[in-house]
Design a protein around this motif. Structure first.
Motif, PDB file in Angstrom:
ATOM      1  N   HIS A 519     -14.286  37.593   8.179  1.00 51.81           N
ATOM      2  CA  HIS A 519     -13.237  37.687   7.156  1.00 51.81           C
ATOM      3  C   HIS A 519     -11.867  37.814   7.812  1.00 51.81           C
ATOM      4  CE1 HIS A 519     -16.837  38.841   4.886  1.00 51.81           C
ATOM      5  NE2 HIS A 519     -16.193  38.394   3.825  1.00 51.81           N
ATOM      6  N   THR A 520     -10.846  37.399   7.093  1.00 53.99           N
ATOM      7  CA  THR A 520      -9.476  37.574   7.549  1.00 53.99           C
ATOM      8  C   THR A 520      -9.083  39.038   7.369  1.00 53.99           C
ATOM      9  OG1 THR A 520      -8.450  37.177   5.393  1.00 53.99           O
ATOM     10  CG2 THR A 520      -8.913  35.240   6.756  1.00 53.99           C
ATOM     11  N   ALA A 521      -7.878  39.376   7.832  1.00 54.04           N
ATOM     12  CA  ALA A 521      -7.384  40.744   7.708  1.00 54.04           C
ATOM     13  C   ALA A 521      -7.248  41.177   6.254  1.00 54.04           C
ATOM     14  CB  ALA A 521      -6.037  40.866   8.412  1.00 54.04           C
ATOM     15  N   THR A 522      -7.149  40.215   5.337  1.00 54.42           N
ATOM     16  CA  THR A 522      -7.000  40.551   3.918  1.00 54.42           C
ATOM     17  C   THR A 522      -8.303  40.402   3.144  1.00 54.42           C
ATOM     18  OG1 THR A 522      -6.164  38.311   3.547  1.00 54.42           O
ATOM     19  CG2 THR A 522      -4.539  40.046   3.853  1.00 54.42           C
ATOM     20  N   GLY A 523      -9.419  40.255   3.873  1.00 52.51           N
ATOM     21  CA  GLY A 523     -10.729  40.268   3.221  1.00 52.51           C
ATOM     22  C   GLY A 523     -11.228  38.919   2.755  1.00 52.51           C
ATOM     23  N   LYS A 524     -10.525  37.852   3.070  1.00 53.24           N
ATOM     24  CA  LYS A 524     -10.967  36.522   2.646  1.00 53.24           C
ATOM     25  C   LYS A 524     -11.879  35.909   3.703  1.00 53.24           C
ATOM     26  CE  LYS A 524      -6.773  35.776  -0.058  1.00 53.24           C
ATOM     27  NZ  LYS A 524      -5.532  35.008  -0.220  1.00 53.24           N
ATOM     28  N   ILE A 525     -12.777  35.026   3.268  1.00 49.87           N
ATOM     29  CA  ILE A 525     -13.688  34.371   4.202  1.00 49.87           C
ATOM     30  C   ILE A 525     -12.895  33.527   5.188  1.00 49.87           C
ATOM     31  CG2 ILE A 525     -15.523  32.647   4.413  1.00 49.87           C
ATOM     32  CD1 ILE A 525     -16.605  33.649   1.714  1.00 49.87           C
ATOM     33  N   GLN A 526     -13.195  33.694   6.476  1.00 58.27           N
ATOM     34  CA  GLN A 526     -12.462  33.004   7.532  1.00 58.27           C
ATOM     35  C   GLN A 526     -13.115  31.647   7.800  1.00 58.27           C
ATOM     36  OE1 GLN A 526     -12.104  35.394  11.061  1.00 58.27           O
ATOM     37  NE2 GLN A 526      -9.928  34.987  11.175  1.00 58.27           N
ATOM     38  N   LYS A 527     -12.728  30.667   6.991  1.00 45.76           N
ATOM     39  CA  LYS A 527     -13.328  29.339   7.094  1.00 45.76           C
ATOM     40  C   LYS A 527     -13.049  28.697   8.462  1.00 45.76           C
ATOM     41  CE  LYS A 527     -14.996  29.009   2.847  1.00 45.76           C
ATOM     42  NZ  LYS A 527     -14.627  28.039   1.811  1.00 45.76           N
ATOM     43  N   LEU A 528     -11.877  28.975   9.032  1.00 42.18           N
ATOM     44  CA  LEU A 528     -11.527  28.399  10.331  1.00 42.18           C
ATOM     45  C   LEU A 528     -12.544  28.815  11.390  1.00 42.18           C
ATOM     46  CD1 LEU A 528      -9.135  26.610  11.245  1.00 42.18           C
ATOM     47  CD2 LEU A 528      -8.018  28.671  12.083  1.00 42.18           C
ATOM     48  N   ALA A 529     -12.903  30.097  11.401  1.00 41.74           N
ATOM     49  CA  ALA A 529     -13.882  30.602  12.373  1.00 41.74           C
ATOM     50  C   ALA A 529     -15.261  29.988  12.134  1.00 41.74           C
ATOM     51  CB  ALA A 529     -13.958  32.124  12.288  1.00 41.74           C
ATOM     52  N   LEU A 530     -15.622  29.813  10.868  1.00 41.19           N
ATOM     53  CA  LEU A 530     -16.920  29.210  10.555  1.00 41.19           C
ATOM     54  C   LEU A 530     -16.960  27.745  10.985  1.00 41.19           C
ATOM     55  CD1 LEU A 530     -17.697  30.741   7.038  1.00 41.19           C
ATOM     56  CD2 LEU A 530     -18.851  31.248   9.196  1.00 41.19           C
ATOM     57  N   ARG A 531     -15.858  27.032  10.739  1.00 42.48           N
ATOM     58  CA  ARG A 531     -15.829  25.633  11.147  1.00 42.48           C
ATOM     59  C   ARG A 531     -15.936  25.499  12.669  1.00 42.48           C
ATOM     60  NH1 ARG A 531     -12.408  24.850   6.434  1.00 42.48           N
ATOM     61  NH2 ARG A 531     -10.545  25.460   7.561  1.00 42.48           N
ATOM     62  N   GLU A 532     -15.315  26.439  13.396  1.00 42.44           N
ATOM     63  CA  GLU A 532     -15.409  26.425  14.852  1.00 42.44           C
ATOM     64  C   GLU A 532     -16.837  26.729  15.304  1.00 42.44           C
ATOM     65  OE1 GLU A 532     -14.454  26.149  18.836  1.00 42.44           O
ATOM     66  OE2 GLU A 532     -13.273  25.507  17.093  1.00 42.44           O
ATOM     67  N   LYS A 533     -17.456  27.715  14.672  1.00 38.30           N
ATOM     68  CA  LYS A 533     -18.826  28.111  15.040  1.00 38.30           C
ATOM     69  C   LYS A 533     -19.824  26.976  14.826  1.00 38.30           C
ATOM     70  CE  LYS A 533     -22.375  31.615  14.085  1.00 38.30           C
ATOM     71  NZ  LYS A 533     -22.693  32.869  13.366  1.00 38.30           N
ATOM     72  N   PHE A 534     -19.624  26.235  13.729  1.00 39.31           N
ATOM     73  CA  PHE A 534     -20.594  25.197  13.364  1.00 39.31           C
ATOM     74  C   PHE A 534     -20.080  23.779  13.650  1.00 39.31           C
ATOM     75  CE2 PHE A 534     -21.973  28.839  10.828  1.00 39.31           C
ATOM     76  CZ  PHE A 534     -23.360  28.813  11.023  1.00 39.31           C
ATOM     77  N   LYS A 535     -19.094  23.663  14.562  1.00 41.59           N
ATOM     78  CA  LYS A 535     -18.474  22.344  14.792  1.00 41.59           C
ATOM     79  C   LYS A 535     -19.462  21.327  15.375  1.00 41.59           C
ATOM     80  CE  LYS A 535     -16.582  23.592  19.339  1.00 41.59           C
ATOM     81  NZ  LYS A 535     -15.359  23.805  20.118  1.00 41.59           N
ATOM     82  N   ASP A 536     -20.471  21.799  16.086  1.00 42.30           N
ATOM     83  CA  ASP A 536     -21.451  20.887  16.675  1.00 42.30           C
ATOM     84  C   ASP A 536     -22.750  20.822  15.874  1.00 42.30           C
ATOM     85  OD1 ASP A 536     -19.724  20.311  18.828  1.00 42.30           O
ATOM     86  OD2 ASP A 536     -20.364  22.138  19.865  1.00 42.30           O
ATOM     87  N   TYR A 537     -22.728  21.400  14.667  1.00 38.61           N
ATOM     88  CA  TYR A 537     -23.950  21.449  13.858  1.00 38.61           C
ATOM     89  C   TYR A 537     -24.274  20.059  13.304  1.00 38.61           C
ATOM     90  CZ  TYR A 537     -27.362  23.342  10.557  1.00 38.61           C
ATOM     91  OH  TYR A 537     -28.526  23.634   9.885  1.00 38.61           O
ATOM     92  N   THR A 538     -25.532  19.697  13.377  1.00 38.69           N
ATOM     93  CA  THR A 538     -25.968  18.404  12.836  1.00 38.69           C
ATOM     94  C   THR A 538     -26.784  18.626  11.566  1.00 38.69           C
ATOM     95  OG1 THR A 538     -26.055  17.453  15.051  1.00 38.69           O
ATOM     96  CG2 THR A 538     -27.236  16.286  13.315  1.00 38.69           C
ATOM     97  N   LEU A 539     -26.331  18.062  10.478  1.00 42.55           N
ATOM     98  CA  LEU A 539     -27.052  18.180   9.213  1.00 42.55           C
ATOM     99  C   LEU A 539     -28.350  17.370   9.265  1.00 42.55           C
ATOM    100  CD1 LEU A 539     -23.989  17.702   6.843  1.00 42.55           C
ATOM    101  CD2 LEU A 539     -25.306  19.821   7.074  1.00 42.55           C
ATOM    102  N   PRO A 540     -29.417  17.847   8.608  1.00 47.35           N
ATOM    103  CA  PRO A 540     -30.666  17.076   8.598  1.00 47.35           C
ATOM    104  C   PRO A 540     -30.504  15.703   7.958  1.00 47.35           C
ATOM    105  CG  PRO A 540     -30.771  18.938   7.066  1.00 47.35           C
ATOM    106  CD  PRO A 540     -29.547  19.124   7.901  1.00 47.35           C
ATOM    107  N   THR A 541     -29.545  15.566   7.056  1.00 51.32           N
ATOM    108  CA  THR A 541     -29.323  14.274   6.386  1.00 51.32           C
ATOM    109  C   THR A 541     -28.550  13.296   7.264  1.00 51.32           C
ATOM    110  OG1 THR A 541     -27.325  15.204   5.399  1.00 51.32           O
ATOM    111  CG2 THR A 541     -29.340  15.274   4.073  1.00 51.32           C
ATOM    112  N   ALA A 542     -27.923  13.821   8.336  1.00 50.82           N
ATOM    113  CA  ALA A 542     -27.104  12.944   9.192  1.00 50.82           C
ATOM    114  C   ALA A 542     -27.975  11.959   9.963  1.00 50.82           C
ATOM    115  CB  ALA A 542     -26.279  13.790  10.150  1.00 50.82           C
ATOM    116  N   ASN A 543     -29.099  12.443  10.468  1.00 50.32           N
ATOM    117  CA  ASN A 543     -29.987  11.569  11.235  1.00 50.32           C
ATOM    118  C   ASN A 543     -30.552  10.446  10.368  1.00 50.32           C
ATOM    119  OD1 ASN A 543     -29.658  13.116  13.558  1.00 50.32           O
ATOM    120  ND2 ASN A 543     -31.288  14.537  12.961  1.00 50.32           N
ATOM    121  N   ALA A 544     -30.851  10.810   9.106  1.00 52.83           N
ATOM    122  CA  ALA A 544     -31.410   9.814   8.188  1.00 52.83           C
ATOM    123  C   ALA A 544     -30.395   8.736   7.849  1.00 52.83           C
ATOM    124  CB  ALA A 544     -31.885  10.508   6.913  1.00 52.83           C
TER     125      ALA A 544
END
Length: 546
Positions: A519-544
């Motif tokens: 979360h950010t300092a104001t309690g909101k979900i930190q989407k930037l950090a999540l996008r960085e964490k999952f930047k190399d994630y491959t969706l199961p639908t991507a291979n198909a």
């Protein structure tokens, strides 16, 4: 022809003057940082605020200087607020949840000269004091008995400097457009930017906030502002409550469900305001203990979208009216509030909640519209969604020291950075932050709507949705879930729960489980950090798709 009415400057000191004169014995209750519950009155706060102003004058603070506070919601913090603003200085609220580097930047950028701080935050400022050349004094908001050993230079005891004065102080007669408050944005992109409130903007915002379809406070109310004074003016409550003489119940540093419940119950709180995470903790406490909320009448929820399931529990299980709110630091902060319109009170509860899940209608003094990428206004049909634009007398026209350049369009509209719809009745609904929208096959998917649906699952504590790169659709949604304690939901049961409740092409392509969501300092979900964490994630639908 000009009108012939009196010229009465709209200064925030008129609010505390009014409270002291007409509601002088009304209580302000605080769960103190030292521990005990303390009680004071508007009359006492008014006197001690004048003493704060005297003490600051003695420390060499002049009109226009910036004085910071890093403090929880307490009566002492309220005294410091009105004392700083009342002497013509600017009260700069510091968010202690920011990183050290951000605090150093903000304090130096604002050129803070004195910092008032609670005991909790002494270690934070000790760690960065050598990088704050402009700060001359640190006023620790406690009494001599609780004064800590500290490495802070020129540290003073709040109670000692206040009690050394007699309160014989005349408020500074500054122009109503003079600056009186400063709050920095959370700075999700680049450095935080300073929003500089004027006396006039704060007074106008307070009057708008107290209208019947907004906070609608009365003298007979007791309000618990859980939303901190260091974040967006405590949603204006520190001005709006004294303006009507409402009892204020300050939670101090204790935000857990049990502590909040105790104050709600023992102090007869009728209205309260906080972000959804606080209400989640309260509802968990109520569920665990079987406690009820017989005195609480209404809850204001803002900061991030309130899940439908949360609204339903408050309304159905505890007979508490929920008011969704939306705003931002740049708006002082209130923009919309979800009061029902005439005739809607007779609707079935489920239909009412269909309206209450939206962020609400613009309060008076806020103009609002949505536009496409080229700036063309879009229809208020509840279907079209576009960039949410606002303007009004309590909305920022620029950032401190010109940071960010020109922030208004040619007609004076401010782009909130949100994407929203507005329905024919005027109810606005945030569909996403512009930078968080998932763009799939040329269409926009609302991450917020998927998140709110997922949180309705009985085994889900929190959820976040981000876009993941997809070879065919550009982006597809990934649902990130924190399970409730003791629960082990599966991907399949969460997706089955969601089926039929959102468009099929909005359904997440995958579900992952994590222990916590940042979360950010104001309690909101930190989407930037999540996008960085999952930047190399491959969706199961991507291979198909390849």
């Amino acid at each position: 022809m000009q009108g012939l009415m009196q010229d009465w400057p709209l200064r925030v000191t008129t609010i505390i003057d009014h409270a002291a004169r007409f509601h002088g014995d009304r209580e302000i209750v605080t769960r103190s940082i030292e521990g005990p519950i303390t009680r004071t009155t508007y009359g006492q706060v008014h006197l001690r605020a004048r003493k704060v102003a005297q003490a600051l004058t003695r420390l060499g603070i002049k009109e226009g200087d910036i004085v910071a506070t890093m403090a929880w919601n307490t009566a002492r913090h309220l005294e410091a607020w009105y004392g700083i603003m009342g002497m013509g200085a600017v009260c700069h609220t510091l968010n202690p949840r920011l990183f050290a580097e951000q605090l150093i930047y903000i304090i130096n950028h604002a050129e803070d000269k004195v910092i008032f701080l609670d005991l909790t935050f002494v270690p934070i400022l000790e760690g960065i004091a050598d990088k704050l050349p402009n700060v001359k004094n640190y006023v620790i908001m406690t009494d001599r008995a609780h004064m800590p050993e500290t490495k802070l230079p020129n540290a003073l005891c709040f109670e000692e400097i206040v009690e050394a004065e007699d309160g014989d102080f005349k408020w500074a007669e500054v122009d109503e457009n003079a600056a009186c408050g400063l709050c920095y944005t959370s700075g999700t992109t680049g450095n935080p930017k300073g929003v500089l409130y004027s006396h006039r903007s704060n007074v106008i915002h307070s009057m708008a906030a107290n209208m019947g379809d907004a906070l609608g406070m009365k003298c007979a109310d007791a309000i618990l502002p859980v939303v901190p004074m260091f974040h967006a003016n405590a949603w204006g409550i520190a001005f709006a409550a004294p303006a009507v003489g409402a009892k204020i119940v300050m939670p101090g540093a204790q935000m857990d469900g049990q502590s909040i419940y105790e104050l709600l119950d023992q102090e007869g709180v009728t209205v309260t305001a906080a972000v959804p995470t606080v209400w989640l903790m309260l509802l968990q406490h109520l569920e665990k203990t079987g406690a009820e909320l017989p005195k609480l009448e209404r809850v204001v929820i803002g900061g991030s979208a309130a899940p439908r399931s949360m609204i339903e529990v408050f309304e159905k299980n505890y007979d508490v009216k929920v008011f969704h709110a939306w705003g931002m630091t740049e708006m002082s902060p209130m923009g919309t509030l979800g009061a029902l319109k005439a005739g809607m009170e007779d609707w079935p509860l489920e239909k009412q909640i269909d309206v209450k899940v939206k962020q609400g209608r613009a309060i008076y003094t806020v103009e609002m519209k949505i536009t496409d990428d080229d700036g063309n206004e879009l229809p208020s049909d509840g279907k079209a969604f576009g960039h949410l634009m606002v303007r009004g007398p309590a909305i920022a026209g620029a950032y401190l020291k010109g940071e960010g350049g020109n922030i208004l369009d040619k007609d004076g509209w401010f782009d909130t950075g949100d994407v929203a719809t507005i329905d024919p009745q005027g109810y606005m609904q945030i569909t996403d932050r512009a930078k968080d929208v998932i763009k799939s096959g040329g269409e926009w998917i609302s991450s917020i709507e998927i998140e709110n649906l997922a949180v309705g699952h009985p085994k889900v504590a929190e959820a976040a949705v981000i876009g993941i790169a997809h070879p065919k659709w550009d982006e597809r949604p990934l649902l990130i879930v924190v399970a409730k304690e003791g629960q082990e939901p599966t991907k399949d049961e969460i997706l089955r729960y969601m089926e039929g409740k959102i468009a099929k092409w909005w359904m997440p392509d995958d579900v992952v489980f994590v222990d916590e969501i940042p979360h950010t300092a104001t309690g909101k979900i930190q989407k930037l950090a999540l996008r960085e964490k999952f930047k190399d994630y491959t969706l199961p639908t991507a291979n198909a798709a390849e």
